[in-house]
Design an enzyme around this catalytic site. Structure first.
Site, mmCIF file in Angstrom:
data_model
loop_
_atom_site.group_PDB
_atom_site.id
_atom_site.type_symbol
_atom_site.label_atom_id
_atom_site.label_comp_id
_atom_site.label_asym_id
_atom_site.label_seq_id
_atom_site.Cartn_x
_atom_site.Cartn_y
_atom_site.Cartn_z
ATOM 1 N N ALA A 40 0.904 -1.326 -0.013
ATOM 2 C CA ALA A 40 -0.015 0.037 -0.035
ATOM 3 C C ALA A 40 0.927 1.337 0.158
ATOM 4 O O ALA A 40 0.745 1.906 -0.827
ATOM 5 C CB ALA A 40 -0.979 0.006 1.140
ATOM 6 N N ASP A 131 5.041 -3.210 6.324
ATOM 7 C CA ASP A 131 3.889 -3.345 7.146
ATOM 8 C C ASP A 131 4.215 -4.137 8.304
ATOM 9 O O ASP A 131 3.423 -4.483 9.207
ATOM 10 C CB ASP A 131 2.735 -4.213 6.649
ATOM 11 C CG ASP A 131 3.079 -5.591 6.188
ATOM 12 O OD1 ASP A 131 4.357 -5.908 6.369
ATOM 13 O OD2 ASP A 131 2.227 -6.429 5.610
ATOM 14 N N ASN A 132 5.876 -4.002 8.626
ATOM 15 C CA ASN A 132 6.145 -4.563 9.875
ATOM 16 C C ASN A 132 7.318 -4.058 10.634
ATOM 17 O O ASN A 132 8.202 -3.535 9.923
ATOM 18 C CB ASN A 132 6.124 -6.027 9.676
ATOM 19 C CG ASN A 132 7.218 -6.494 9.187
ATOM 20 O OD1 ASN A 132 8.481 -6.653 9.467
ATOM 21 N ND2 ASN A 132 7.014 -7.130 7.716
ATOM 22 N N PHE A 133 7.243 -4.308 11.770
ATOM 23 C CA PHE A 133 8.343 -3.660 12.622
ATOM 24 C C PHE A 133 9.617 -4.330 12.413
ATOM 25 O O PHE A 133 10.881 -3.942 12.609
ATOM 26 C CB PHE A 133 8.332 -3.529 13.990
ATOM 27 C CG PHE A 133 7.546 -1.951 14.283
ATOM 28 C CD1 PHE A 133 8.252 -0.978 14.668
ATOM 29 C CD2 PHE A 133 5.909 -1.958 14.142
ATOM 30 C CE1 PHE A 133 7.662 0.272 14.842
ATOM 31 C CE2 PHE A 133 5.494 -0.640 14.342
ATOM 32 C CZ PHE A 133 6.370 0.380 14.848
ATOM 33 N N GLU A 134 9.521 -5.657 12.163
ATOM 34 C CA GLU A 134 10.812 -6.485 12.059
ATOM 35 C C GLU A 134 11.918 -5.615 10.856
ATOM 36 O O GLU A 134 12.986 -5.340 11.143
ATOM 37 C CB GLU A 134 10.648 -7.780 11.544
ATOM 38 C CG GLU A 134 11.805 -8.413 11.385
ATOM 39 C CD GLU A 134 11.519 -10.114 11.611
ATOM 40 O OE1 GLU A 134 10.503 -10.683 11.693
ATOM 41 O OE2 GLU A 134 12.672 -10.760 11.402
ATOM 42 N N CYS A 175 15.108 5.233 19.283
ATOM 43 C CA CYS A 175 15.197 6.161 20.466
ATOM 44 C C CYS A 175 13.456 6.490 20.567
ATOM 45 O O CYS A 175 13.218 6.746 21.769
ATOM 46 C CB CYS A 175 15.770 7.526 19.693
ATOM 47 S SG CYS A 175 17.511 7.513 19.501
ATOM 48 N N CYS A 189 -3.506 -4.833 9.006
ATOM 49 C CA CYS A 189 -4.443 -4.529 7.873
ATOM 50 C C CYS A 189 -5.582 -5.408 8.009
ATOM 51 O O CYS A 189 -6.590 -5.287 7.562
ATOM 52 C CB CYS A 189 -4.164 -4.098 6.466
ATOM 53 S SG CYS A 189 -2.943 -2.859 6.576
ATOM 54 N N CYS A 249 20.138 4.762 23.663
ATOM 55 C CA CYS A 249 19.641 3.939 22.635
ATOM 56 C C CYS A 249 20.620 3.029 22.147
ATOM 57 O O CYS A 249 21.879 3.210 21.807
ATOM 58 C CB CYS A 249 19.270 4.935 21.218
ATOM 59 S SG CYS A 249 18.891 3.997 19.770
HETATM 60 ZN ZN LIG Z 1 18.506 5.842 18.248
#
Ligand SMILES: [Zn+2]
Length: 349
Positions: A40, A131-134, A175, A189, A249
């Site tokens: 998308a 669509d994903n955090f990985e 961070c 989705c 971080c």
């Molecule tokens: Zn950072």
């Protein structure tokens, strides 16, 4: 005019804009961008970049086009679905018809810690169309390590978010969001749905950031986390610049690239002879079966059953067996990429 030099006429309205001009347009034509994901957000991004004259665009996506993508994935049509084309290839074919002067590198691949550096090392900017955090954490690690700017974008339902990461100058994704929601805790989705206008708004903001960065207008780059709800008419900006160097971080301060090093993320294996794939996640927290059952309501086919040891449901024509550590066995496929996609769609990470 020399016949060797492509005409800038097609960009005349963009060059007339004060922030671009002829010099800016020439910078765009000499720029190289990697786009991670061509669903998308990715199709809207690719469309904008290629029409704007970004000289080289690499498009990476592992999926094929399905009919339910057409509601929002603007580069695809019914012929692409019938031809069973991968998204990266169908997008490249369409984009070459839109602007034949642009070099388009279509890559049908799953982005992981073994290949992300190769996809990023020879470009000026990375855009998030996933669509994903990985994948986002992988992109974040690679971008910080190689000192490349990148633009995060995400959209679900009527809500979207975006932020721009300039390594060394702004906070990075970790961070701001140190860990991704554990599997099963994030809407997808498939479970929450998505309105195409949400996608278009976020991808348009991301594309504008790309044009600012590539034309050298870093002073106008968005330094906030921008949040938009197109249904409830909310437009918010979260001031995140103070987080830079304030949080310890793991990525941009400690330079401990856990995702790039393969210490975090999915570990997926095809279960030989069983027509099933196991997708495991190195997640610190336990999956909540109750909340996953809630998000699957109306999405799963038939009953969603669970006890304290496992949960079982059928969705998208596949039977899922899910364990408290986030591991899942998905029946009805031996295709690892397909299984990862199904995991992202119905369990989410
Ligand atoms: Zn950072």
């Amino acid at each position: 005019m020399s016949t060797d030099t492509p005409s800038l006429e097609r960009y005349s309205r963009q060059m007339r804009f004060h922030g671009v001009g002829e010099a800016g347009q020439k910078k765009l034509l000499a720029s190289r961008v990697t786009l991670c994901g061509c669903g998308a957000l990715g199709t809207v991004l690719a469309n904008s970049l290629v029409r704007a004259g970004i000289g080289f665009v690499r498009i990476i996506d592992r999926d094929f086009i399905e009919t339910h993508n057409l509601q929002r994935q603007v580069l695809f049509d019914e012929d692409d679905v019938a031809a069973n084309l991968p998204k990266a290839e169908a997008a490249a074919r369409k984009l070459r018809r839109i602007n034949s002067e642009i070099a388009i590198d279509s890559v049908v691949a799953d982005i992981d810690h073994t290949n992300i550096l190769d996809f990023v090392k020879d470009v000026d900017l990375v855009l998030d169309g996933t669509d994903n955090f990985e994948v986002r954490y992988l992109v974040n690690d690679a971008a910080i390590k190689l000192n490349k700017p990148w633009v995060y974008g995400g959209a679900i339902g009527s809500v979207g978010q975006t932020m721009t990461i300039l390594p060394g100058q702004t906070p990075c994704l970790r961070c701001v969001v140190e860990t991704s929601p554990p599997p099963g805790m994030a809407a997808t989705c498939e479970t929450a749905g998505v309105l195409a206008p949400t996608i278009n708004v976020i991808a348009s903001l991301q594309s504008t950031e790309a044009i600012k960065i590539l034309t050298g207008h870093l002073e106008t780059v968005n330094r906030d986390l921008v949040y938009v709800d197109v249904w409830d008419n909310e437009f918010r900006r979260f001031k995140i610049s103070k987080l830079k160097d304030k949080v310890d971080c793991p990525c941009c301060t400690q330079r401990n690239f856990e995702w790039l090093d393969g210490k975090m993320g999915a570990h997926t294996t095809s279960l030989c002879g069983r027509n099933a794939v196991q997708v495991a996640h190195r997640s610190a927290s336990q999956l909540s079966f109750a909340s996953l059952a809630e998000t699957l309501r109306g999405v799963a086919q038939g009953q969603v059953s669970h006890n304290q040891f496992m949960m079982r449901f059928t969705a998208g024509g596949h039977e899922f067996t899910v364990f408290p550590d986030g591991r899942a066995i998905i029946k009805g496929t031996n295709d690892i990429d397909r299984a990862k996609t199904l995991y992202a769609q119905y369990i989410g990470y």
